[in-house]
Design a protein around this motif. Structure first.
Motif, mmCIF file in Angstrom:
data_model
loop_
_atom_site.group_PDB
_atom_site.id
_atom_site.type_symbol
_atom_site.label_atom_id
_atom_site.label_comp_id
_atom_site.label_asym_id
_atom_site.label_seq_id
_atom_site.Cartn_x
_atom_site.Cartn_y
_atom_site.Cartn_z
ATOM 1 N N ALA A 55 0.818 -1.217 0.000
ATOM 2 C CA ALA A 55 0.000 0.000 0.000
ATOM 3 C C ALA A 55 0.850 1.264 0.000
ATOM 4 N N LYS A 56 2.131 1.145 0.345
ATOM 5 C CA LYS A 56 3.014 2.314 0.342
ATOM 6 C C LYS A 56 3.341 2.784 -1.067
ATOM 7 N N VAL A 57 3.110 1.937 -2.056
ATOM 8 C CA VAL A 57 3.372 2.317 -3.448
ATOM 9 C C VAL A 57 2.146 3.035 -3.992
ATOM 10 N N THR A 58 2.306 4.304 -4.285
ATOM 11 C CA THR A 58 1.215 5.110 -4.823
ATOM 12 C C THR A 58 1.699 5.888 -6.041
ATOM 13 N N PHE A 59 0.801 6.128 -6.956
ATOM 14 C CA PHE A 59 1.144 6.851 -8.179
ATOM 15 C C PHE A 59 0.897 8.345 -7.967
ATOM 16 N N ASP A 60 1.714 8.954 -7.100
ATOM 17 C CA ASP A 60 1.526 10.365 -6.777
ATOM 18 C C ASP A 60 2.406 11.269 -7.640
ATOM 19 N N ASN A 61 3.012 10.711 -8.672
ATOM 20 C CA ASN A 61 3.760 11.494 -9.647
ATOM 21 C C ASN A 61 3.249 11.149 -11.032
ATOM 22 N N LEU A 62 3.244 12.126 -11.921
ATOM 23 C CA LEU A 62 2.911 11.864 -13.311
ATOM 24 C C LEU A 62 4.183 11.987 -14.141
ATOM 25 N N PHE A 63 4.367 11.048 -15.062
ATOM 26 C CA PHE A 63 5.552 11.041 -15.899
ATOM 27 C C PHE A 63 5.217 11.463 -17.317
ATOM 28 N N THR A 64 6.154 12.113 -17.951
ATOM 29 C CA THR A 64 6.071 12.352 -19.389
ATOM 30 C C THR A 64 7.240 11.629 -20.028
ATOM 31 N N THR A 65 7.003 11.095 -21.226
ATOM 32 C CA THR A 65 8.009 10.272 -21.880
ATOM 33 C C THR A 65 8.317 10.813 -23.263
ATOM 34 N N THR A 66 9.593 10.921 -23.575
ATOM 35 C CA THR A 66 10.013 11.278 -24.924
ATOM 36 C C THR A 66 10.861 10.139 -25.463
ATOM 37 N N VAL A 67 10.813 9.955 -26.767
ATOM 38 C CA VAL A 67 11.525 8.847 -27.392
ATOM 39 C C VAL A 67 12.667 9.386 -28.228
ATOM 40 N N GLU A 68 13.839 8.808 -28.035
ATOM 41 C CA GLU A 68 15.016 9.191 -28.792
ATOM 42 C C GLU A 68 15.418 8.055 -29.714
ATOM 43 N N ASP A 69 16.248 8.353 -30.702
ATOM 44 C CA ASP A 69 16.705 7.346 -31.653
ATOM 45 C C ASP A 69 17.901 6.588 -31.105
ATOM 46 N N THR A 70 17.760 6.077 -29.896
ATOM 47 C CA THR A 70 18.809 5.280 -29.281
ATOM 48 C C THR A 70 18.178 4.024 -28.732
#
Length: 347
Positions: free
Chosen positions: A321-336
């Motif tokens: 229960a200590k694991v919570t999604f209290d952050n939002l992530f943004t993702t970018t894709v690189e050519d690697t």
């Protein structure tokens, strides 16, 4: 597939997380046990947060920033808990597969381990401290997760290699057909409104479709459809196809190649069909591969389920229960091959 390439695919995407990072989580706390083996919270947390991060861009764009606290599928649980349940089952799968590596002679060489370590180190180096804190990521944690995932991939390959790939021509045979479908339920009136047919209109519709069928047999299905302003569609079917109306399937199975059926009257539609090929080579090969894939999937699932029934898997709910999604992530894709993660602040 070499370990580094597989690991790199797992870690694809450059992520950024919100600024709510300092939760003081003890990564070494036990979140679950596999028989006598303790599963550290750090690995489970990373698996959950990384999976969340891969979904954030899409889900937030369509459902808003409160998506993880919402009951999106109306099943009585939040999206966060749905993902966490999936992750915990995945970890059970991974630990089970790791315990049975010897049965399939699966092992990680020193080179494999070195490549996994290099990939974990590169992931840490490529991402910001804020993002890594939000993910609960350090080299040890990421390396352990990649090890489990690589073993899972290798075990999957080894298990499905035993599946029966001999599919007879009769099993695979797939035919192609063309058809015109005319709805008996509704039509568009002169004002553009969708309305149901009256009994009188249905009688007239049946006669019209009958005349269309006669013209299709005298000429071609396509020419007749153009004359009656109908649309010709195409499809494929197998002997036991469950996607077709049983009446339509029976009619198709009674046709010779190029032959047009009579009017097929179902509960909701009229059909006129033409058998194009009794054996469509491309479609038959696709069906053959689909049968093989299903056999492989069934064998893998049955093998894994049988093993899991032999082991004890206990989750410590108060720790999980200590694991919570209290952050939002943004993702970018690189050519690697291996990409990174960044953070975007939310209110």
């Amino acid at each position: 597939m070499r370990a580094k390439r597989w690991s790199a695919l797992l870690l694809s995407g450059v992520m950024a997380a919100s600024m709510l990072t300092g939760c003081g989580m003890n990564k070494n706390e036990t979140v679950a046990t596999f028989d006598e083996t303790e599963v550290p919270l750090g690995v489970a947390n990373f698996a959950a947060r990384f999976l969340q991060a891969t979904y954030d861009d899409f889900y937030v764009a369509y459902f808003g920033e409160d998506v993880w606290s919402s009951d999106l599928y109306n099943n009585g649980t939040t999206m966060q808990d749905n993902i966490k349940d999936s992750v915990m089952q995945s970890l059970f799968d991974m630990y089970t597969l790791e315990a049975h590596m010897a049965e399939y002679d699966v092992e990680l060489t020193e080179d494999d381990k070195a490549e996994i370590a290099d990939t974990a180190a590169a992931f840490i180096a490529d991402n910001s401290k804020d993002a890594l804190d939000a993910l609960g990521a350090d080299e040890e944690t990421v390396e352990r997760y990649l090890t489990l995932a690589t073993i899972q991939n290798r075990m999957h390959t080894a298990i499905i290699a035993d599946a029966d790939t001999n599919v007879t021509d009769e099993e695979a045979n797939t035919s192609s057909y063309s058809y015109v479908k005319v709805s008996k339920q509704s039509h568009t009136d002169e004002d553009g409104n969708t309305v149901e047919y009256t009994d009188t209109e249905l009688t007239l519709l049946g006669k019209t479709v009958g005349m269309f069928d006669t013209d299709a047999k005298a000429g071609t299905l396509e020419d007749a459809a153009e004359q009656y302003d109908y649309t010709v569609s195409s499809g494929t079917f197998t002997a036991d196809d469950s996607n077709l109306d049983e009446t339509v399937l029976t009619a198709l199975q009674g046709l010779d190649e190029g032959e047009v059926s009579g009017v097929i009257d179902t509960d909701t539609d009229y059909y006129v069909v033409r058998l194009d090929e009794k054996t469509d080579a491309d479609a038959t090969e696709t069906t053959r591969q689909n049968i093989i894939s299903q056999r492989q999937s069934d064998l893998y699932d049955e093998t894994l389920k049988g093993w899991e029934d032999e082991h004890d898997w206990t989750v410590k709910d108060s720790v999980w229960a200590k694991v919570t999604f209290d952050n939002l992530f943004t993702t970018t894709v690189e050519d690697t091959e291996t990409e990174t993660v960044t953070e975007s602040a939310t209110e």
